[in-house]
Write a protein that holds these residues in place. Sequence first.
Motif, PDB file in Angstrom:
ATOM      1  N   HIS A 100       4.022   4.942  -4.193  1.00 40.06           N
ATOM      2  CA  HIS A 100       3.739   5.051  -2.763  1.00 40.06           C
ATOM      3  C   HIS A 100       4.735   3.749  -2.070  1.00 40.06           C
ATOM      4  N   CYS A 104       2.047  -1.544   4.520  1.00 45.02           N
ATOM      5  CA  CYS A 104       0.900  -1.501   5.300  1.00 45.02           C
ATOM      6  C   CYS A 104       0.873  -2.407   6.564  1.00 45.02           C
ATOM      7  N   CYS A 113      -6.823   3.778   7.162  1.00 52.24           N
ATOM      8  CA  CYS A 113      -6.109   4.757   6.093  1.00 52.24           C
ATOM      9  C   CYS A 113      -7.206   4.754   4.728  1.00 52.24           C
TER      10      CYS A 113
HETATM   11  S1  SF4 Z   1      -1.822   2.008   5.431  1.00 55.60           S
HETATM   12 FE1  SF4 Z   1      -1.979   3.653   3.936  1.00 55.60          FE
HETATM   13  S2  SF4 Z   1      -0.327   4.876   4.308  1.00 55.60           S
HETATM   14 FE2  SF4 Z   1       0.243   3.141   5.215  1.00 55.60          FE
HETATM   15  S3  SF4 Z   1       1.416   2.057   3.800  1.00 55.60           S
HETATM   16 FE3  SF4 Z   1      -0.649   1.294   3.531  1.00 55.60          FE
HETATM   17  S4  SF4 Z   1      -1.626   2.463   1.952  1.00 55.60           S
HETATM   18 FE4  SF4 Z   1       0.384   3.627   2.642  1.00 55.60          FE
END
Ligand code: SF4
Length: 587
Positions: A100, A104, A113
Amino acid sequence: MYRKKKMITLTIDSKQVTVPEGTTILEAARKIDIDIPTLCFLKEINEVGDCRMCLVEIEGVKGYKASCVYPVEEGLVVRTNTKDLIDTKRTILELLLSSHQKNCLTCVRSTNCRLQDLCRRFEIPDLEYEGQMPEADMDDSSECIVRNTAKCILCRRCVNVCKKVQGVSAIGNVNRGFNSKIGVALGMGMKDSTCVGCGQCVIHCPVGALVEKSNVGKLREALADKTKHVIIQTAPAVRATIGEEFGMPVGTLVTGKMVAALRRLGFDKIFDTDLGADMTIMEEATEFIERLNKGKNLPMITSCSSGWITFAEKFYPDLLNHLSSTKSPMEILGTLIKTYYAKKEGIDPKDIYSVALMPCSAKKAEIIRDELKLEGGIQAVDNVVTTREMARMLKEANIDLASLDDEEYDDPLGEATGAGHIFGTTGGVMEAALRSVSYILDGTEIKNVEFKQVRGTKGIKEAKINIAGKEHKIAVSQGLANASKILDEIREGKSPYSFVEIMTCPGGCINGGGQPIVDEYKASKIDVKALRAKALYKADKKAKHRKAHENQSVKKIYEDFIGKPNGKEAHRLLHTHYNKQEVYVEK
Ligand code: SF4
Ligand code: SF4
Ligand code: SF4
């Protein structure tokens, strides 16, 4: 024959609960306020048990079970929080994070989120290993939304919302195995797909893989440019939702606070889109009467929801003659700003920067339509920012909307009636039109202005109304998959209706793609759409006037500038037309 459902009693984390048969363990747990974590689950839309975050242990049953798809049984003993379960879920999260894009600090979904929340809840430690990242695919070809596969957790909520709620199926699984991702068929961009820009996928995405296309940078520049007269208009539904972004309960009406906040941000004038809605009614109701008289192009269908217009142009081009030719309230107000207001104030329209604060991502594409350009090729609205984007801008400027005192809209485009306010909820446009039809027809004022038959969250609502001694059947639909049912009937020549309201989003604009995102667990506990709609009905009840034709500013605009509704000047400035859009539809 109706059979009363059998009640089932089970125990979850040492607490007994009794629920109707057919209920899942997840829902039973929620009934007693046990929040079993989920990522992919969306009630009735995405109940697939894929993400495995909702696993539970059931006494006497081998292996863990996905509680979102496992039905309750009498006497089950369920555990949701054993050490082994928690360790398993921590591993699932670590695996998700290993591929991922974890930025954030700069992600617009940070603090709202689901993945981030769960990582915090399960105390995911610093990740020692970085997994192989699949090839990232950033698609910003659409005017409305941006897709970033590097943040996608493949939950498929977006795919099923687009397919089941909207009947559009613009996105789906592409590729296989490790390279599997959510995208458009044939590697096309969103722009060339069947996507209508509604943003329902965005508000249901649990992470930041789908976001609205932001034009906030351009707005900042305009606000800093001393040569520009920067005007903002605010859509009906935003007053019922923007407070949520500042910690206020869902359904808090914040009209005056919102106006005050926008003034602090530096707008020269703050006008109300609801005045545009009142004018939409004057035009649309007159157009409806004309069509009834001629018996042509019936049923007439409302035209203020931009996702719906795109949907009609892409999927039902043969029915475009049924759409009202009246521009949307946003475009009507934008047009008045750059013509009526500019003339009145002696400002060159080219020096006006016209902004619309909208609950909707599809509006971002509407403003650039050639059909809506004004004299000299200028746009009536230069920039659309969503409720969420505006909340971010206000926070950045240290403006706490919740703590401000109420302020009023500016003249001469700030006066609106209750009819304009209710445009923001499903059934509102129809109800507003019904309040004015008989007056426009023969000067009759109706006494009861509340048409309860067209209110509420049912997918398709029907009612019978009497116009000039004749009974007419009308319909109101929300969500494009529901609209398709009505449109297919029209196509087959079997439609019983004279007038139809179509709203792109379920619940109407109060649940638009640009609205505050409510976490799925919280949304299972309260009726978000009903609470937001209630706020608009409250605004309607409080309004000095509740019928569009009673708006004094609208009367003056017709007297001084436009002439009569549906007249020559009205057609030049307040009406538009639609064109077939060729798209590839996968069979
Ligand atoms: S806020 Fe959520 S979607 Fe955005 S980078 Fe962090 S974990 Fe990933
Ligand atoms: S914006 Fe609407 S139409 Fe487009 S992909 Fe998302 S849900 Fe589907
Ligand atoms: S884009 Fe969002 S909603 Fe769609 S599959 Fe990825 S994470 Fe899920």
